[in-house]
Design an enzyme around this catalytic site. Sequence first.
Site, short mmCIF file in Angstrom:
data_model
loop_
_atom_site.label_atom_id
_atom_site.label_comp_id
_atom_site.label_asym_id
_atom_site.label_seq_id
_atom_site.Cartn_x
_atom_site.Cartn_y
_atom_site.Cartn_z
N TYR A 14 9.27 -10.33 20.26
CA TYR A 14 8.98 -9.89 21.63
C TYR A 14 8.67 -11.09 22.52
O TYR A 14 9.31 -11.29 23.56
CB TYR A 14 7.80 -8.91 21.56
CG TYR A 14 7.14 -8.59 22.87
CD1 TYR A 14 7.83 -7.88 23.85
CD2 TYR A 14 5.82 -8.96 23.10
CE1 TYR A 14 7.20 -7.57 25.05
CE2 TYR A 14 5.19 -8.64 24.28
CZ TYR A 14 5.88 -7.96 25.26
OH TYR A 14 5.27 -7.66 26.43
N LYS A 18 11.35 -12.91 25.43
CA LYS A 18 11.04 -13.00 26.87
C LYS A 18 11.36 -14.41 27.37
O LYS A 18 11.93 -14.59 28.44
CB LYS A 18 9.56 -12.69 27.12
CG LYS A 18 9.24 -11.22 26.97
CD LYS A 18 7.94 -10.84 27.62
CE LYS A 18 6.74 -11.39 26.94
NZ LYS A 18 5.48 -10.83 27.43
N GLU A 32 27.03 -20.14 36.33
CA GLU A 32 28.01 -19.09 36.68
C GLU A 32 27.73 -18.47 38.05
O GLU A 32 28.37 -17.52 38.44
CB GLU A 32 28.02 -17.98 35.62
CG GLU A 32 28.22 -18.47 34.19
CD GLU A 32 29.61 -19.04 33.95
OE1 GLU A 32 30.54 -18.68 34.71
OE2 GLU A 32 29.76 -19.86 33.04
N ARG A 55 -1.33 -1.93 22.01
CA ARG A 55 -2.02 -2.87 22.89
C ARG A 55 -3.37 -2.31 23.33
O ARG A 55 -3.74 -1.20 22.99
CB ARG A 55 -1.13 -3.24 24.08
CG ARG A 55 -0.01 -4.20 23.68
CD ARG A 55 0.95 -4.42 24.80
NE ARG A 55 1.44 -3.15 25.29
CZ ARG A 55 1.82 -2.93 26.56
NH1 ARG A 55 1.77 -3.91 27.42
NH2 ARG A 55 2.26 -1.76 26.92
N1 UDP Z 1 -7.28 -6.54 22.07
C1 UDP Z 1 -8.45 -6.12 21.44
N2 UDP Z 1 -8.40 -4.98 20.67
C2 UDP Z 1 -7.26 -4.25 20.50
C3 UDP Z 1 -6.07 -4.70 21.13
C4 UDP Z 1 -6.12 -5.86 21.90
O1 UDP Z 1 -9.51 -6.75 21.58
O2 UDP Z 1 -7.31 -3.22 19.78
C5 UDP Z 1 -7.34 -7.74 22.93
C6 UDP Z 1 -6.38 -8.84 22.51
O3 UDP Z 1 -6.99 -9.73 21.59
C7 UDP Z 1 -6.08 -9.51 23.83
C8 UDP Z 1 -6.20 -8.41 24.86
O4 UDP Z 1 -6.95 -7.36 24.22
O5 UDP Z 1 -7.09 -10.47 24.12
C9 UDP Z 1 -4.87 -7.86 25.32
O6 UDP Z 1 -4.08 -7.60 24.19
P1 UDP Z 1 -2.72 -6.76 24.26
O7 UDP Z 1 -2.13 -6.77 22.89
O8 UDP Z 1 -2.98 -5.47 24.93
O9 UDP Z 1 -1.77 -7.54 25.27
P2 UDP Z 1 -1.36 -9.09 25.46
O10 UDP Z 1 -2.15 -9.93 24.48
O11 UDP Z 1 0.12 -9.11 25.25
O12 UDP Z 1 -1.77 -9.35 26.88
#
Ligand code: UDP
Length: 171
Positions: A14, A18, A32, A55
């Site tokens: 993922y 990106k 192009e 997430r």
């Molecule tokens: N996070 C957390 N507990 C969870 C899921 C995520 O504390 O159950 C934290 C994670 O460590 C990060 C933040 O929340 O600091 C956002 O994580 P997420 O996976 O939602 O998105 P991304 O890291 O891609 O912004």
Amino acid sequence: MRLECHPTGPRSCYDESKRLGETLCMAYRDRENVDVRIARIFNTFGPRMSVQDGRVVSNFILQALGDAPITIYGKGNNTRSFQYVSDLVDGLLRLMNSSYTMPVNLGNPDEYEIGEFAQLIKKMTGSKSEIKLVDGVKVSEGLQKTIKYFSAELKQRDFSTRNLYSPWNEK
Ligand code: UDP
């Protein structure tokens, strides 16, 4: 330990796709003459998210609604901004209708500490969940193994016999 932004973890396809997507957009633009837009989409939430999303927004809401522990990775002082899905759609339409071809962040300027965010969700759901800090590997544990490794390395007489020591083979 939760590793972020490295190329071989379970979520790396993922993250890296990106980055590659942006590289390809720029290459097509420059070679192009393709008309491109690059949106960097920040954490987005709203109805119709997958229950298995994994997430923070869906995890915390599902944990809170089930009165299960709300799991904060680390100390909870890291920050994120969250945007509602319809704001993202508005932002995407505006970007598409512009002539700007460099990357654009689409998010919300308000940042929440993750610990504070957990409290907010607990309060809004009226949940009985405890808020639980889930530890990564402690630096001091890793340092202990590394110090042992170097001290064993220093006892080797020459370089050809170095780097054979591994903390996993310790008795
Ligand atoms: N996070 C957390 N507990 C969870 C899921 C995520 O504390 O159950 C934290 C994670 O460590 C990060 C933040 O929340 O600091 C956002 O994580 P997420 O996976 O939602 O998105 P991304 O890291 O891609 O912004």
